[in-house]
Scaffold this motif. Structure first.
Motif, PDB file in Angstrom:
ATOM      1  N   ALA A 144       0.850  -1.197   0.000  1.00  0.00           N
ATOM      2  CA  ALA A 144       0.000   0.000   0.000  1.00  0.00           C
ATOM      3  C   ALA A 144       0.878   1.237   0.000  1.00  0.00           C
ATOM      4  CB  ALA A 144      -0.887   0.005   1.247  1.00  0.00           C
ATOM      5  N   VAL A 145       0.317   2.327  -0.505  1.00  0.00           N
ATOM      6  CA  VAL A 145       1.031   3.605  -0.511  1.00  0.00           C
ATOM      7  C   VAL A 145       0.137   4.655   0.139  1.00  0.00           C
ATOM      8  CG1 VAL A 145       1.787   5.490  -2.020  1.00  0.00           C
ATOM      9  CG2 VAL A 145       2.503   3.164  -2.508  1.00  0.00           C
ATOM     10  N   ALA A 146       0.728   5.426   1.069  1.00  0.00           N
ATOM     11  CA  ALA A 146      -0.011   6.541   1.681  1.00  0.00           C
ATOM     12  C   ALA A 146       0.420   7.802   0.950  1.00  0.00           C
ATOM     13  CB  ALA A 146       0.343   6.649   3.165  1.00  0.00           C
ATOM     14  N   LEU A 147      -0.511   8.425   0.264  1.00  0.00           N
ATOM     15  CA  LEU A 147      -0.176   9.647  -0.484  1.00  0.00           C
ATOM     16  C   LEU A 147      -0.194  10.858   0.445  1.00  0.00           C
ATOM     17  CD1 LEU A 147      -2.395   9.231  -3.715  1.00  0.00           C
ATOM     18  CD2 LEU A 147      -0.046   8.464  -3.326  1.00  0.00           C
ATOM     19  N   GLY A 148       0.744  11.766   0.219  1.00  0.00           N
ATOM     20  CA  GLY A 148       0.724  13.063   0.922  1.00  0.00           C
ATOM     21  C   GLY A 148       0.873  12.927   2.431  1.00  0.00           C
ATOM     22  N   GLU A 149       0.258  13.868   3.125  1.00  0.00           N
ATOM     23  CA  GLU A 149       0.351  13.881   4.588  1.00  0.00           C
ATOM     24  C   GLU A 149      -0.550  12.776   5.141  1.00  0.00           C
ATOM     25  OE1 GLU A 149       0.189  18.013   6.176  1.00  0.00           O
ATOM     26  OE2 GLU A 149       0.195  18.531   4.052  1.00  0.00           O
ATOM     27  N   ALA A 150       0.030  11.924   5.977  1.00  0.00           N
ATOM     28  CA  ALA A 150      -0.703  10.716   6.394  1.00  0.00           C
ATOM     29  C   ALA A 150      -1.263  10.827   7.811  1.00  0.00           C
ATOM     30  CB  ALA A 150       0.217   9.516   6.275  1.00  0.00           C
ATOM     31  N   ASP A 151      -1.255  12.018   8.372  1.00  0.00           N
ATOM     32  CA  ASP A 151      -1.702  12.164   9.765  1.00  0.00           C
ATOM     33  C   ASP A 151      -3.105  11.566   9.969  1.00  0.00           C
ATOM     34  OD1 ASP A 151       0.142  14.977  10.729  1.00  0.00           O
ATOM     35  OD2 ASP A 151       0.005  14.279   8.679  1.00  0.00           O
ATOM     36  N   GLU A 152      -3.969  11.787   8.970  1.00  0.00           N
ATOM     37  CA  GLU A 152      -5.350  11.318   9.148  1.00  0.00           C
ATOM     38  C   GLU A 152      -5.595   9.943   8.529  1.00  0.00           C
ATOM     39  OE1 GLU A 152      -7.650  14.642   7.732  1.00  0.00           O
ATOM     40  OE2 GLU A 152      -7.213  15.814   9.522  1.00  0.00           O
ATOM     41  N   THR A 153      -4.757   9.528   7.584  1.00  0.00           N
ATOM     42  CA  THR A 153      -4.995   8.218   6.959  1.00  0.00           C
ATOM     43  C   THR A 153      -4.305   7.078   7.728  1.00  0.00           C
ATOM     44  OG1 THR A 153      -3.194   8.780   5.433  1.00  0.00           O
ATOM     45  CG2 THR A 153      -5.430   8.955   4.571  1.00  0.00           C
ATOM     46  N   TRP A 154      -3.271   7.404   8.493  1.00  0.00           N
ATOM     47  CA  TRP A 154      -2.502   6.353   9.172  1.00  0.00           C
ATOM     48  C   TRP A 154      -3.367   5.478  10.093  1.00  0.00           C
ATOM     49  CZ3 TRP A 154       1.287   3.192   8.896  1.00  0.00           C
ATOM     50  CH2 TRP A 154       1.825   2.592  10.030  1.00  0.00           C
ATOM     51  N   PRO A 155      -4.240   6.056  10.931  1.00  0.00           N
ATOM     52  CA  PRO A 155      -5.060   5.183  11.792  1.00  0.00           C
ATOM     53  C   PRO A 155      -5.902   4.198  10.972  1.00  0.00           C
ATOM     54  CG  PRO A 155      -5.176   7.460  12.541  1.00  0.00           C
ATOM     55  CD  PRO A 155      -4.454   7.475  11.239  1.00  0.00           C
ATOM     56  N   GLN A 156      -6.405   4.638   9.818  1.00  0.00           N
ATOM     57  CA  GLN A 156      -7.206   3.749   8.964  1.00  0.00           C
ATOM     58  C   GLN A 156      -6.323   2.648   8.359  1.00  0.00           C
ATOM     59  OE1 GLN A 156     -10.583   3.982   8.716  1.00  0.00           O
ATOM     60  NE2 GLN A 156     -10.348   1.974   7.719  1.00  0.00           N
ATOM     61  N   ILE A 157      -5.111   3.023   7.982  1.00  0.00           N
ATOM     62  CA  ILE A 157      -4.188   2.021   7.416  1.00  0.00           C
ATOM     63  C   ILE A 157      -3.961   0.900   8.438  1.00  0.00           C
ATOM     64  CG2 ILE A 157      -1.788   1.642   6.667  1.00  0.00           C
ATOM     65  CD1 ILE A 157      -1.839   4.535   5.534  1.00  0.00           C
ATOM     66  N   VAL A 158      -3.740   1.308   9.697  1.00  0.00           N
ATOM     67  CA  VAL A 158      -3.477   0.316  10.745  1.00  0.00           C
ATOM     68  C   VAL A 158      -4.706  -0.585  10.923  1.00  0.00           C
ATOM     69  CG1 VAL A 158      -2.987   0.029  13.217  1.00  0.00           C
ATOM     70  CG2 VAL A 158      -1.792   1.795  11.895  1.00  0.00           C
ATOM     71  N   LYS A 159      -5.880   0.028  10.958  1.00  0.00           N
ATOM     72  CA  LYS A 159      -7.115  -0.772  11.128  1.00  0.00           C
ATOM     73  C   LYS A 159      -7.265  -1.779   9.979  1.00  0.00           C
ATOM     74  CE  LYS A 159      -9.726   2.634  13.633  1.00  0.00           C
ATOM     75  NZ  LYS A 159     -10.422   3.874  13.345  1.00  0.00           N
ATOM     76  N   ASP A 160      -7.049  -1.302   8.735  1.00  0.00           N
ATOM     77  CA  ASP A 160      -7.197  -2.195   7.580  1.00  0.00           C
ATOM     78  C   ASP A 160      -6.147  -3.310   7.615  1.00  0.00           C
ATOM     79  OD1 ASP A 160      -9.229  -0.560   6.797  1.00  0.00           O
ATOM     80  OD2 ASP A 160      -8.222   0.266   5.026  1.00  0.00           O
ATOM     81  N   ALA A 161      -4.950  -2.972   8.073  1.00  0.00           N
ATOM     82  CA  ALA A 161      -3.890  -3.993   8.120  1.00  0.00           C
ATOM     83  C   ALA A 161      -4.253  -5.076   9.132  1.00  0.00           C
ATOM     84  CB  ALA A 161      -2.559  -3.337   8.489  1.00  0.00           C
ATOM     85  N   VAL A 162      -4.850  -4.682  10.258  1.00  0.00           N
ATOM     86  CA  VAL A 162      -5.242  -5.665  11.269  1.00  0.00           C
ATOM     87  C   VAL A 162      -6.245  -6.647  10.662  1.00  0.00           C
ATOM     88  CG1 VAL A 162      -6.486  -5.962  13.466  1.00  0.00           C
ATOM     89  CG2 VAL A 162      -4.793  -4.131  13.223  1.00  0.00           C
ATOM     90  N   ARG A 163      -7.170  -6.119   9.842  1.00  0.00           N
ATOM     91  CA  ARG A 163      -8.191  -6.984   9.228  1.00  0.00           C
ATOM     92  C   ARG A 163      -7.663  -7.710   7.987  1.00  0.00           C
ATOM     93  NH1 ARG A 163     -11.672  -2.362   9.640  1.00  0.00           N
ATOM     94  NH2 ARG A 163     -11.431  -2.124   7.403  1.00  0.00           N
TER      95      ARG A 163
END
Ligand code: B12
Ligand code: SF4
Length: 524
Positions: free
Chosen positions: A114-133
């Motif tokens: 996966a790639v996080a575009l731009g500033e990830a302050d707000e997307t990072w928590p979602q990335i972690v949640k999706d990775a757990v699932r």
């Protein structure tokens, strides 16, 4: 889940300062996860070692951040981690512009899940949640409900627990000297440079720079209170461990809103939150005497100024015509009068440069108060207006130069000299600014200054020398010390002499920031 955040080494400067993104994402990770950090500059690792590490530590997700120049190494490490069965998410300025490359959509091999575009302050928590699932998406973009790009606000800003973090790997005091300096009266057992951001964004849009495109031209600031609290935390930590902490305000242009910068500096002074600090400020914003007074009183010691060229034609070419070479000397003298020194950055290989540009630049530099000149080559970073212009003109010689990164090597042909001539100019600039003679001259030019300031300039020059002449091994440090023995001996004698004087008169030698005589309110 156990998460590893990894920053590849830059192959040059080792552990001089941690990377902020790692600490920021760690602070933004939802509760219930353990986040480990590895900065390759402090803990060098190869592919086999990182694969072993993720297996041994039972890591469930690895986040890798990288600038363009480190991305080849980042991809190699990501490949090794993915081969070990652990998903990789990549972020930062390079993959934001080259997401297809990281995801293997450009015909090359895939490096990231996966790639996080731009500033990830707000997307990072979602990335972690999706990775757990186990449901990572390929792209995470910071967008609002309508799918429009959204820049995160810095208010509120997460509290980075600097008082609790393990920063042992970022102590710049050589191990050998710990026992000696721990007992030195000025608390020099540790010395760390810590990155702090007070705002993001720069509207100037210089042609070669990623910042305006990446962070946008909308400037966002943290509250003064949140910055001051962070400084107080750092200061308390330094005090507790008998050491020193300096702060690098990593804002792209720390004084972009002068009114707000003054208000922040006044609040730092009023709260007695001063530590020594470094920041990047463009020369045009340093015309303001009151600002410079406040910089000095709040602990500002080094200002990084992107001068780029002493030729106005070059500056206009790269959309940096707001830099006026005619006022560089005045700006630097204004700083030096307050014992603030400048890191002056120059770019060679610009379109109006001709052979001899390095000497022409140094002729001017020699007339300025001594600082730290640094030199680079004009580099087309992906997605910058410069890249697009050179690509359209068919001037890129290595269009994907980052795939096979070679430090200090041009990736396009300059207009008025050859690539080899540009390389020779760069070499000349470094060699003539960091030779033992040049270092001795810089120290001698400050003869009327306090020995502490001269030591400051000398040590900073020694360290900056390592950017071009890497000093990663003890033997290379030893050689440099031997070459500069006369200057070192001179400073040492003077330092010991002052140190042995009665405490009262020696108190000025302290590197602690003295309480300023500028009021927290105004400084006329
Ligand atoms: C501090 C800094 C440095 C420090 C680096 C050391 C350090 N320890 O930080 C110093 C001064 C040494 C430095 C040097 C250079 N730098 Co610099 N630097 C910066 C600066 C000013 C701040 C970096 C920062 O901390 N930003 C704040 C954090 C929060 O932002 P961030 O890192 O982008 O992270 C956010 C997102 O990108 C994302 N993210 C980042 N990583 C990851 C990883 C994952 C997994 C995820 C999910 C998200 C994510 O989430 C974060 C939060 O939103 C940036 C400009 C900028 N404002 O970012 C330039 C910048 C990174 N530097 C740049 C450059 C070009 C250089 C140099 C090559 C300059 C030169 N010509 O010599 C050198 C190379 C250094 C080296 N030897 O490798 C460019 C990089 C462009 C690119 N495409 O690579 C930038 C963007 C500035 C510019 N002019 O364009 N730099
Ligand atoms: S002033 Fe500095 S940060 Fe702003 S666009 Fe120009 S080079 Fe980039």
């Amino acid at each position: 889940m156990r998460i590893l955040l990894y920053n590849p080494d830059n192959g040059v400067t080792r552990n001089f300062m941690p990377h902020l993104w790692m600490f920021l994402l760690q602070a933004l990770t939802p509760p219930g996860h353990e986040v480990l950090l590895i900065d390759g500059n402090a803990k060098p690792m190869d592919e086999a070692q990182i694969a072993q590490f993720v297996r041994d530590q039972n890591i469930g997700l690895v986040g890798i951040g990288a600038m363009t120049r480190m991305v080849a190494k980042a991809y190699r490490m990501a490949d090794a981690i993915r081969a070990a069965g652990v998903p990789v998410v990549m972020g930062g300025p390079h993959v934001t512009e080259e997401a297809d490359e990281a995801l293997g959509r450009d015909g090359g091999s895939r490096h990231a899940d996966a790639v996080a575009l731009g500033e990830a302050d707000e997307t990072w928590p979602q990335i972690v949640k999706d990775a757990v699932r186990g449901e990572l998406k390929e792209i995470y973009a910071p967008v609002d409900g309508m799918g429009k790009e959204r820049k995160p606000s810095l208010n509120p800003y997460p509290a980075i627990p600097w008082d609790k973090l393990d920063l042992r790997q970022f102590n710049l005091v050589p191990k050998l000297l710990h026992p000696l300096l721990k007992n030195f009266r000025e608390n020099w057992g540790t010395f760390r440079i810590v990155p702090v951001e007070s705002g993001r964004g720069c509207p100037y849009g210089c042609e070669f720079c990623t910042v305006t495109g990446f962070f946008g031209d909308s400037i966002r600031f943290r509250t003064n209170e949140s910055v001051v609290n962070e400084l107080l935390l750092l200061k308390a930590r330094a005090c507790k461990e008998g050491g020193q902490i300096a702060v690098f305000f990593i804002d792209d242009n720390f004084a972009i809103n002068i009114k707000r910068t003054k208000s922040l500096l006044r609040d730092i002074i009023a709260a007695k939150a001063q530590v020594f600090w470094v920041a990047q400020i463009s020369a045009n914003l340093l015309r303001d005497e009151e600002l410079v007074d406040l910089i000095a009183a709040s602990g500002g010691k080094w200002i990084f100024i992107g001068m780029e060229s002493v030729d106005p034609v070059n500056l206009k070419d790269v959309n940096k015509g707001f830099n006026k070479p005619g006022e560089y000397a005045t700006v630097l003298e204004r700083l030096a009068k307050r014992n603030i020194y400048a890191i002056t950055s120059f770019i060679f290989g610009m379109d109006n440069d001709t052979p001899g540009v390095a000497e022409r630049t140094l002729q001017q530099v020699r007339t300025w108060p001594p600082g730290l000149p640094i030199f680079g080559l004009l580099t087309p970073l992906p997605a910058t207006p410069l890249y697009k212009r050179l690509e359209a003109a068919g001037r890129l010689t290595r269009p994907r130069h980052w795939k096979d990164f070679v430090p200090f090597t041009m990736a396009h042909t300059p207009l008025k000299m050859t690539i080899e001539e540009a390389h020779a100019e760069l070499n000349y600039g470094w060699a003539h600014s960091y030779s033992p003679e040049a270092l001795a001259q810089a120290v001698a030019a400050l003869d009327d200054q306090h020995v502490g300031d001269r030591v400051n300039v000398f040590l900073a020059r020694l360290c900056f020398r390592g950017i071009y002449f890497p000093m990663l091994r003890k033997s290379s440090w030893l050689r440099v010390i031997i070459e500069n023995r006369r200057t070192i001996l001179r400073l040492f004698k003077e330092g010991v002499f002052r140190w042995m004087r009665p405490r009262n008169s020696a108190s000025q030698d302290s590197f602690d920031v003295a309480t300023p005589n500028v009021s927290g309110e105004a400084n006329a």
